[in-house]
Design an enzyme around this catalytic site. Structure first.
Site, PDB file in Angstrom:
ATOM      1  N   GLU A 251       0.825  -1.217   0.000  1.00 56.56           N
ATOM      2  CA  GLU A 251       0.000   0.000   0.000  1.00 56.56           C
ATOM      3  C   GLU A 251       0.856   1.264   0.000  1.00 56.56           C
ATOM      4  O   GLU A 251       1.619   1.513   0.926  1.00 56.56           O
ATOM      5  CB  GLU A 251      -0.888  -0.011   1.259  1.00 56.56           C
ATOM      6  CG  GLU A 251      -1.768   1.214   1.414  1.00 56.56           C
ATOM      7  CD  GLU A 251      -2.582   1.201   2.710  1.00 56.56           C
ATOM      8  OE1 GLU A 251      -2.328   0.330   3.580  1.00 56.56           O
ATOM      9  OE2 GLU A 251      -3.457   2.076   2.857  1.00 56.56           O
TER      10      GLU A 251
ATOM     11  N   ASP B  39      -5.820  12.697   4.031  1.00 58.57           N
ATOM     12  CA  ASP B  39      -6.059  11.283   4.366  1.00 58.57           C
ATOM     13  C   ASP B  39      -6.573  11.186   5.802  1.00 58.57           C
ATOM     14  O   ASP B  39      -5.912  10.695   6.698  1.00 58.57           O
ATOM     15  CB  ASP B  39      -4.738  10.529   4.199  1.00 58.57           C
ATOM     16  CG  ASP B  39      -4.831   9.083   4.651  1.00 58.57           C
ATOM     17  OD1 ASP B  39      -5.932   8.528   4.608  1.00 58.57           O
ATOM     18  OD2 ASP B  39      -3.794   8.527   5.049  1.00 58.57           O
TER      19      ASP B  39
ATOM     20  N   ASP C 243      -9.222   9.608   7.025  1.00 54.01           N
ATOM     21  CA  ASP C 243      -9.838   8.347   7.439  1.00 54.01           C
ATOM     22  C   ASP C 243     -11.198   8.503   8.096  1.00 54.01           C
ATOM     23  O   ASP C 243     -11.461   7.923   9.151  1.00 54.01           O
ATOM     24  CB  ASP C 243      -8.870   7.560   8.342  1.00 54.01           C
ATOM     25  CG  ASP C 243      -7.583   7.201   7.611  1.00 54.01           C
ATOM     26  OD1 ASP C 243      -7.630   6.311   6.751  1.00 54.01           O
ATOM     27  OD2 ASP C 243      -6.537   7.820   7.890  1.00 54.01           O
TER      28      ASP C 243
ATOM     29  N   ASP D 129     -10.917   0.936   5.649  1.00 55.88           N
ATOM     30  CA  ASP D 129      -9.851   1.525   6.473  1.00 55.88           C
ATOM     31  C   ASP D 129     -10.226   2.939   6.880  1.00 55.88           C
ATOM     32  O   ASP D 129      -9.980   3.891   6.139  1.00 55.88           O
ATOM     33  CB  ASP D 129      -8.521   1.521   5.701  1.00 55.88           C
ATOM     34  CG  ASP D 129      -7.385   2.104   6.540  1.00 55.88           C
ATOM     35  OD1 ASP D 129      -7.579   2.297   7.759  1.00 55.88           O
ATOM     36  OD2 ASP D 129      -6.304   2.377   5.975  1.00 55.88           O
TER      37      ASP D 129
END
Ligand code: RNT
Ligand code: ZN
Length: 417
Positions: A225, A293, A295, A325
């Site tokens: 990833e 990012d 999340d 995620d």
């Protein structure tokens, strides 16, 4: 009319509406039954794990302090089972190495073994929940800003050893469940400020990965990833998207597409058809970036819907592993699991309900306005009635009825922690 009769009646109408476009909703419901999410264990406790009480490091951050997070393995399992009971279908659980059963002992990352996951393997069998796995190189004194790409050989060796041991664990899980365990490698390695050694770090990462993957394993699959940047590591990411794409293509590995790991105007969905021409399979980390990012909980928003459209349009349902995620510590965590998981299912459902043959025909005929008209029409077709029917057939509350169960669980269980 009783509630379930209303759901059935609405479904019958939906069935006819879709049939008019050549879509058999019964076939779609059967495909939904075969669609398994890999639920991430780390929403339950804000990525803390059971190893230490240290801070979350490695360029990621869980924000919020909503009461009731899971403090130990029993609480984590209970919360996940509660969430799973409100999500139709059967699903997998994605564990990180820091969620092992260490029995209160200090087990360093280069000492972890299958024995620390035997309890999870047993749990997985009892609860019909196959496991996936992740090595964990963040939140550790030896990770700093560089792990597998550190110029310090001792540090690299430590993380190579950790990741190899994680592959052994994943292989044991896969063997026990008779279904390959998907193991993800994500390392945060990067630089906060300008660096003139990009090539060197990437060469180290490549060499570490070669060492980690040297041994073939029959019961697990490796995925890797990349990302754009981490917090405190803003200027350079060793494991960028390009790095891992090239590595995966050259070595037959599985790239992980985390939907929060690209530039804000870049489309994760468009990577599906590009990558699948060169790599065997894809792993997803379905998330929701808000400006970065961050999340946030997955929703059925346009980027997520596009991702699932692209998978179905590429006829690649069996070539994709559907991990989630996100980790929002500011809201009810069981509720977060249910909202995000059901949203991902709704995206898959809408993708399966798309009258793709017809739209493709219009496109090939050059009738762009008809393509647009159909895509617009689909947005308003009664897919929600099909989702409710899916819940009903799986004995899971339809609509928002599941919220009462989350509230009850909060009252009886999580609020007492
Ligand atoms: C971090 C990556 C990674 C983690 C989890 C906890 O940016 O997305 O996948 O979120 O492994
Ligand atoms: Zn991720």
């Amino acid at each position: 009319m009783a509630k379930n009769q209303k759901i059935t009646a609405a479904y019958e109408i939906a069935k006819e509406r879709y049939a008019a476009y050549g879509i058999d909703t019964e076939k779609v419901l059967a495909a939904m039954q075969d669609f398994h999410l890999s639920m991430h264990c780390w929403q339950a406790d804000d990525v803390a794990g059971f190893e230490s009480t240290g801070d979350l490091t490695g360029g990621i951050q869980a924000t919020g302090n909503y009461p009731g997070k899971a403090r130990n393995i029993d609480e984590l399992r209970a919360d996940i089972l509660k969430a799973k009971s409100l999500i139709p279908g059967t699903h997998r659980l994605n564990l990180h190495e820091i969620y092992g059963e260490f029995g209160g002992k200090k087990v360093d990352r280069d000492e972890v073994g299958v024995e620390h996951f035997q309890g999870w393997i047993d749990w997985s069998k009892e609860n019909n929940t196959p496991l996936d796995f992740n090595s964990t190189s963040f939140s550790h004194p030896k990770s700093g800003s560089l792990s597998l790409s550190s110029p310090d050989k001792a540090i690299r060796d430590f993380w190579v050893e950790h990741t190899k041991r994680c592959r052994d664990i994943a292989d044991a899980m896969g063997k026990a469940q008779n279904d390959p365990c998907i193991m993800n490698v994500w390392v945060h390695d990067g630089c906060k400020d300008l660096s003139v050694n990009h090539y060197m770090y990437r060469a180290f990462l490549k060499d570490s990965l070669d060492r980690i993957f040297a041994e073939k394993k029959a019961n697990m699959k490796d995925c890797i990833e990349g990302k754009v940047f981490g917090i405190g590591l803003e200027s350079f990411t060793v494991g960028s998207h390009d790095f891992y794409t090239a590595y995966a293509a050259a070595n037959g590995k599985i790239p992980t597409i985390d939907t929060g790991h690209y530039h804000p105007t870049e489309s994760p969905a468009d990577k599906v058809s590009a990558l699948l021409n060169f790599v065997p399979e894809l792993m997803l980390h379905v998330s929701r970036p808000v400006r970065w990012d961050s999340d946030h909980v997955t929703l059925k928003d346009d980027p997520t819907q596009d991702l699932f459209f692209e998978i179905v349009r590429a006829n690649a349902l069996d070539r994709v592993h559907y991990g989630l995620d996100y980790f929002d510590g500011a809201i009810n965590r069981v509720g977060a699991y249910v909202v995000g998981s059901r949203a991902a299912q709704k995206c898959m459902l809408c993708a399966l309900l798309e009258p793709i043959e017809l739209i493709r025909k219009y496109e090939l005929e050059g009738s762009t306005y008809k393509v647009l008209a159909l895509l617009e029409e689909c947005k308003g077709l009664p897919w929600g009635a099909v989702y409710d029917e899916f819940c009903e057939r799986n004995n899971v509350p339809a609509g928002t009825d599941w919220m009462a169960e989350v509230d009850k669980y909060e009252k009886d269980v999580t609020s007492k922690r």
